[in-house]
Scaffold this motif. Structure first.
Motif, PDB file in Angstrom:
ATOM      1  N   ASP A 133       6.961 -34.429  23.042  1.00 40.83           N
ATOM      2  CA  ASP A 133       7.375 -33.035  23.137  1.00 40.83           C
ATOM      3  C   ASP A 133       8.389 -32.746  22.039  1.00 40.83           C
ATOM      4  O   ASP A 133       9.409 -33.416  21.933  1.00 40.83           O
ATOM      5  N   CYS A 148       4.882 -29.973  28.248  1.00 35.96           N
ATOM      6  CA  CYS A 148       5.004 -30.804  27.046  1.00 35.96           C
ATOM      7  C   CYS A 148       4.051 -30.297  25.977  1.00 35.96           C
ATOM      8  O   CYS A 148       2.934 -29.882  26.281  1.00 35.96           O
ATOM      9  N   SER A 149       4.472 -30.362  24.729  1.00 37.31           N
ATOM     10  CA  SER A 149       3.612 -29.917  23.636  1.00 37.31           C
ATOM     11  C   SER A 149       2.525 -30.940  23.327  1.00 37.31           C
ATOM     12  O   SER A 149       1.537 -30.600  22.697  1.00 37.31           O
TER      13      SER A 149
END
Length: 191
Positions: A133, A148-149
């Motif tokens: 993230d 979360c990315s």
């Protein structure tokens, strides 16, 4: 003369009663402060335990960089969304005994299984996420975010738990732990 002595005796009895009431209020305040101090101390100990658990996981991840930097399913250090009710997952038995051969993926699986057990024991009502993230802080909401990315170089751990004072109340109220923001977010390793 007798009248003035009786009035003086009655007046001192009222003074004694007032002083007992004032003393009782002071003692109740002291007891309230003591209870708040105990509650705060307990929560500080829980937060310190959470920090130590994350530090321990960070050391395990840094000792196994071949698995930790991967952004795929082979990275068993990554945890999508875990609660203490989810169980600890599969345990790689080849890594548990001394002198047995253990590959990097098996070690990561064993590390996470053992670590999750310790987290569930130390933190009441725990929720956990380990992911890549880049921006764990949600500036619009002014708090950390569970999302979360799944990209970038920073592996982070996000932990949330119910404070000890609220454990019984949290089970009763409508807003479950899943809706509360993470209480601790720490970077484990840069990939």
């Amino acid at each position: 003369m007798a009248t003035s002595r009786q009035a003086a005796a009655g007046f001192s009895l009222v003074e004694v009663l007032v002083s007992i009431v004032v003393l009782s209020i002071g003692l109740l305040g002291s007891i309230g402060m003591l209870l708040a101090a105990v509650r705060t101390g307990k929560e500080a100990a829980t937060f310190a335990a959470a920090v130590n658990l994350v530090r321990d996981l960070s050391e395990k991840v840094r000792m196994n960089p071949g698995v930790a930097v991967r952004h795929d399913a082979g990275n068993t250090y990554l945890v999508a969304d875990w609660t203490e009710d989810s169980g600890t997952g599969a345990v790689h038995s080849g890594c548990a005994a001394a002198g047995t051969a253990c590959n990097a993926e098996g070690l990561a699986t064993w590390d996470m299984g053992e670590w999750k057990r310790r987290v569930a024991k130390a933190l009441p009502g725990v929720r956990l996420r380990v992911c890549f993230d880049e921006k764990p802080w949600n500036a619009a909401a002014g708090e950390y975010d569970w999302a979360c990315s799944q990209s970038g170089r920073h592996m982070v751990v996000k932990l949330g738990w119910v404070p000890h004072a609220d454990t019984a109340a949290a089970k009763q109220e409508a807003k479950p732990q899943r809706e509360l923001p993470p209480r601790l977010v720490m970077q484990l390793v840069s990939g």
